[in-house]
Design a protein around this motif. Structure first.
Motif, PDB file in Angstrom:
ATOM      1  N   GLY A  71     -62.001  36.882  87.960  1.00 22.34           N
ATOM      2  CA  GLY A  71     -60.994  37.949  88.004  1.00 22.34           C
ATOM      3  C   GLY A  71     -60.826  38.470  89.419  1.00 22.34           C
ATOM      4  O   GLY A  71     -61.797  38.774  90.109  1.00 22.34           O
ATOM      5  N   ARG A  72     -59.569  38.590  89.857  1.00 19.76           N
ATOM      6  CA  ARG A  72     -59.286  38.989  91.248  1.00 19.76           C
ATOM      7  C   ARG A  72     -59.042  40.486  91.402  1.00 19.76           C
ATOM      8  O   ARG A  72     -58.648  40.948  92.465  1.00 19.76           O
ATOM      9  N   GLY A  73     -59.280  41.248  90.300  1.00 18.11           N
ATOM     10  CA  GLY A  73     -59.039  42.688  90.381  1.00 18.11           C
ATOM     11  C   GLY A  73     -60.172  43.449  91.057  1.00 18.11           C
ATOM     12  O   GLY A  73     -60.024  44.616  91.416  1.00 18.11           O
TER      13      GLY A  73
ATOM     14  N   LYS B 160     -63.818  35.689  79.767  1.00 17.35           N
ATOM     15  CA  LYS B 160     -63.185  36.895  79.206  1.00 17.35           C
ATOM     16  C   LYS B 160     -62.185  36.499  78.112  1.00 17.35           C
ATOM     17  O   LYS B 160     -62.157  37.102  77.046  1.00 17.35           O
TER      18      LYS B 160
ATOM     19  N   ASN C 231     -52.698  43.756  85.023  1.00 15.64           N
ATOM     20  CA  ASN C 231     -52.993  44.951  85.804  1.00 15.64           C
ATOM     21  C   ASN C 231     -52.353  44.836  87.187  1.00 15.64           C
ATOM     22  O   ASN C 231     -52.845  44.114  88.057  1.00 15.64           O
TER      23      ASN C 231
ATOM     24  N   GLU D  30     -52.688  48.194  91.343  1.00 14.55           N
ATOM     25  CA  GLU D  30     -53.015  48.051  92.776  1.00 14.55           C
ATOM     26  C   GLU D  30     -52.963  49.341  93.616  1.00 14.55           C
ATOM     27  O   GLU D  30     -52.065  49.542  94.429  1.00 14.55           O
TER      28      GLU D  30
ATOM     29  N   GLY E 100     -55.721  52.136  87.062  1.00 13.66           N
ATOM     30  CA  GLY E 100     -56.060  50.736  87.338  1.00 13.66           C
ATOM     31  C   GLY E 100     -57.317  50.315  86.592  1.00 13.66           C
ATOM     32  O   GLY E 100     -57.553  49.122  86.382  1.00 13.66           O
TER      33      GLY E 100
ATOM     34  N   GLU F 132     -59.270  49.393  83.500  1.00 16.62           N
ATOM     35  CA  GLU F 132     -58.534  48.751  82.415  1.00 16.62           C
ATOM     36  C   GLU F 132     -58.376  49.590  81.152  1.00 16.62           C
ATOM     37  O   GLU F 132     -57.346  49.519  80.489  1.00 16.62           O
TER      38      GLU F 132
ATOM     39  N   ASN G 244     -55.957  41.435  82.796  1.00 20.17           N
ATOM     40  CA  ASN G 244     -56.247  40.634  83.992  1.00 20.17           C
ATOM     41  C   ASN G 244     -55.389  41.087  85.157  1.00 20.17           C
ATOM     42  O   ASN G 244     -54.244  41.522  84.976  1.00 20.17           O
ATOM     43  N   ASN G 245     -55.923  40.895  86.342  1.00 19.60           N
ATOM     44  CA  ASN G 245     -55.220  41.217  87.576  1.00 19.60           C
ATOM     45  C   ASN G 245     -54.041  40.249  87.809  1.00 19.60           C
ATOM     46  O   ASN G 245     -54.056  39.110  87.325  1.00 19.60           O
TER      47      ASN G 245
ATOM     48  N   THR H   6     -55.090  36.887  89.287  1.00 12.77           N
ATOM     49  CA  THR H   6     -55.799  36.049  88.314  1.00 12.77           C
ATOM     50  C   THR H   6     -54.770  35.295  87.471  1.00 12.77           C
ATOM     51  O   THR H   6     -54.865  34.067  87.288  1.00 12.77           O
TER      52      THR H   6
HETATM   53  C1  FMN Z   1     -61.014  53.133  89.350  1.00 14.40           C
HETATM   54  C2  FMN Z   1     -60.668  51.701  89.135  1.00 14.40           C
HETATM   55  C3  FMN Z   1     -59.442  51.212  89.573  1.00 14.40           C
HETATM   56  C4  FMN Z   1     -59.102  49.882  89.353  1.00 14.40           C
HETATM   57  N1  FMN Z   1     -57.905  49.442  89.819  1.00 14.40           N
HETATM   58  C5  FMN Z   1     -57.538  48.160  89.582  1.00 14.40           C
HETATM   59  C6  FMN Z   1     -56.274  47.688  89.999  1.00 14.40           C
HETATM   60  O1  FMN Z   1     -55.469  48.412  90.593  1.00 14.40           O
HETATM   61  N2  FMN Z   1     -55.953  46.390  89.736  1.00 14.40           N
HETATM   62  C7  FMN Z   1     -56.825  45.561  89.059  1.00 14.40           C
HETATM   63  O2  FMN Z   1     -56.488  44.404  88.806  1.00 14.40           O
HETATM   64  N3  FMN Z   1     -58.032  45.986  88.668  1.00 14.40           N
HETATM   65  C8  FMN Z   1     -58.400  47.259  88.892  1.00 14.40           C
HETATM   66  N4  FMN Z   1     -59.614  47.694  88.437  1.00 14.40           N
HETATM   67  C9  FMN Z   1     -60.453  46.756  87.660  1.00 14.40           C
HETATM   68  C10 FMN Z   1     -60.005  46.739  86.195  1.00 14.40           C
HETATM   69  O3  FMN Z   1     -60.734  47.729  85.477  1.00 14.40           O
HETATM   70  C11 FMN Z   1     -60.273  45.383  85.528  1.00 14.40           C
HETATM   71  O4  FMN Z   1     -61.602  45.029  85.746  1.00 14.40           O
HETATM   72  C12 FMN Z   1     -59.376  44.274  86.043  1.00 14.40           C
HETATM   73  O5  FMN Z   1     -58.013  44.607  85.912  1.00 14.40           O
HETATM   74  C13 FMN Z   1     -59.645  43.013  85.268  1.00 14.40           C
HETATM   75  O6  FMN Z   1     -58.872  41.954  85.760  1.00 14.40           O
HETATM   76  P1  FMN Z   1     -59.562  40.673  86.385  1.00 14.40           P
HETATM   77  O7  FMN Z   1     -60.667  40.266  85.460  1.00 14.40           O
HETATM   78  O8  FMN Z   1     -58.459  39.671  86.434  1.00 14.40           O
HETATM   79  O9  FMN Z   1     -60.066  41.052  87.723  1.00 14.40           O
HETATM   80  C14 FMN Z   1     -59.996  49.018  88.671  1.00 14.40           C
HETATM   81  C15 FMN Z   1     -61.231  49.507  88.247  1.00 14.40           C
HETATM   82  C16 FMN Z   1     -61.557  50.832  88.477  1.00 14.40           C
HETATM   83  C17 FMN Z   1     -62.872  51.333  88.009  1.00 14.40           C
END
Ligand code: FMN
Ligand code: SF4
Length: 455
Positions: free
Chosen positions: A53-55, A64, A81, A84, A172, A174, A208-209, A212
């Motif tokens: 995951g690129r988030g 996942k 998601n 950003e 952001g 999730e 997902n970001n 991703t």
């Molecule tokens: C405070 C906070 C802000 C977040 N902001 C983002 C965001 O802007 N974009 C994002 O993709 N993940 C963000 N995340 C992570 C997400 O909770 C989540 O792990 C992610 O969207 C999962 O996608 P991925 O598995 O593709 O990375 C944030 C987490 C926290 C705790």
């Protein structure tokens, strides 16, 4: 030159439009998946790819996906998601703005894999012009038969909507995002249950970001095994990096994971070195939430190995001497930067963005901001440094969501690596009251004053 799989077509004139995107091989992954692969086969390819995951957290995407509850019979959802809001991170915006159909294609192929018939892209409120670009792209894809009922005669239906946030960083996270999408205040949920079991409207949901999801078309068109050949070890594939700060060429770069930090920083293909002859002082590799590192730990790890742009190498040494790849927000500081001011600025952000549900985060972020503000403005006390360490340690690990950790880690890292700079602020308040203190007098030149005996 790194292989590009996300931004390789970004400079083709007109690529924002469905027609040009399609003429250049766009939507091939949807055709391949819907006509020749079962949903589980798509999940398997993503698992094999090792895509993480690129988030920010780097959790394996295929794993996942395999957690999503397919047995309950409830409707499933994929939520992208696109919130950003991490300071220093702007790569998702770039991708969505300049090659929107790549995300739409990824959403269709990924929704098919998950058995989701109603999916969403949740985009931050400040990206209104990108919201409009995505809406246009969705309408074009629908008109071409890639969205709606019975896509390509496969029997698979998908409705895709873009939903705009209202400018809260916490949305952001999730589960806060899911709450917000349901029309409620964006407060993170207590987990378990995880979204894969009970997410949007209590239905199984994958979040997902953007990046991703945008990697999925390439994986399906080629193979998970081919994707896994790019990168290094468990850091497979390419990564978008948002680069900013005191560098010659700020911007968004697609790199192969495993590139050395030295090459990324200094080669003309990437950042082109420092923006002036002022030396490198520090860097934050993964957005404001990850630990800052001082110059001597940037190109080499504490073990003396080359530091690489990978999940493992950037975190080598743990928090004592390492950091994290995070969301890929790469911020570079030269010696005119004040680490105390930078840390206060980050703290101000986290205090402002805390949702307030957990006492350690709600109160602690405010205290840290206050103490850092007084140190930076020449009113600090000797005991303030340990007070900051005490506050951050009480937030870390004691909150509902990781925003608390994200607020605590940068403070701990700044003190760990730059404690003498904090001491300087406290012992020489008259020197730092001028806002350009390290421009006029780089810290290296005044560092010797810090020892208590010379005060
Ligand atoms: C405070 C906070 C802000 C977040 N902001 C983002 C965001 O802007 N974009 C994002 O993709 N993940 C963000 N995340 C992570 C997400 O909770 C989540 O792990 C992610 O969207 C999962 O996608 P991925 O598995 O593709 O990375 C944030 C987490 C926290 C705790
Ligand atoms: S850690 Fe902070 S932002 Fe996260 S739920 Fe608790 S109070 Fe809200």
């Amino acid at each position: 030159m790194s292989q590009k799989i996300l931004l390789d077509k970004i400079n083709i004139p007109g690529i924002k439009t469905y027609e040009v995107y399609r003429q250049n091989g766009g939507y091939a992954s949807v055709e391949k998946a819907l006509k020749t692969l079962t949903p589980d086969e798509v999940v398997e390819e993503v698992k094999t790819s090792g895509l993480r995951g690129r988030g920010g957290a780097g959790f394996p995407a295929g794993m996942k996906w395999s957690f999503i509850d397919k047995k309950s019979g409830k409707p499933r959802h994929l939520v992208c998601n696109a919130d950003e809001s991490e300071p220093g991170t702007f790569k998702d915006r770039y991708l969505m703005e300049f090659i929107p159909h790549l995300l739409i294609e990824g959403m269709i192929t990924s929704s098919y894999a998950l058995g989701a018939n109603l999916s969403y892209i949740y985009i931050r409120g400040e990206y209104m012009w990108v919201f409009k670009i995505l809406e246009r792209a969705i309408a074009e894809a629908k008109a071409a038969g890639f969205l709606g009922k019975n896509i390509l005669g496969s029997g698979f239906d998908l409705e895709l909507h873009v939903h705009c946030g209202a400018g809260a960083y916490i949305c952001g996270e999730e589960t806060a995002l899911i709450e917000s999408l349901e029309g409620k205040r964006g407060n993170p949920r207590i987990k378990p249950p995880f979204p894969a079991v009970s997410g949007l409207w209590a239905n199984p949901t994958v979040v997902n970001n953007v990046e991703t999801i945008a990697a999925v078309p390439w994986i399906v068109n080629n193979s998970g095994a081919d994707y896994a050949k790019i990168g290094i070890g468990r850091s497979t594939g390419t990564k978008l990096i948002s680069a900013s700060g005191h560098i010659k060429n700020p911007g968004v770069y697609e790199i192969e994971l495993g590139l050395s930090v030295y090459e990324f920083m200094n080669s003309d293909e990437y950042l082109g070195g420092m923006s002036s002859d002022r030396p490198l002082k520090a860097f934050v590799p993964g957005g404001s939430s990850v630990p800052v590192l001082p110059a001597h730990l940037i190109y080499k790890t504490a073990a003396g190995e080359d530091r690489l742009m990978s999940y493992e190498s950037l975190s080598d040494g743990g928090f004592a001497t390492g950091s994290m790849l995070g969301s890929g927000g790469f911020i570079v500081y030269n010696d005119t930067s004040c680490i105390v001011r930078n840390t206060w600025n980050f703290s101000r952000f986290y205090h402002h963005e805390s949702c307030g549900q957990c006492t350690p985060c709600r109160e602690g972020t405010g205290w840290m901001e206050k103490v850092l503000h007084r140190i930076e403005n020449g009113h600090g006390r000797e005991e303030d440094i340990d007070l900051l360490l005490s506050i951050q340690s009480k937030i870390e690990g004691n909150t509902i969501c990781p925003l608390g950790d994200a607020a605590a880690w940068p403070v701990a890292a700044a003190i760990r690596h730059f404690r003498d700079e904090f001491e300087y602020h406290i012992r020489f308040p008259e020197k730092i009251k001028k806002r350009d203190h390290f421009v006029a007098e780089p810290f290296e030149k005044v560092k010797h004053l810090v020892s208590k005996e010379t005060v």
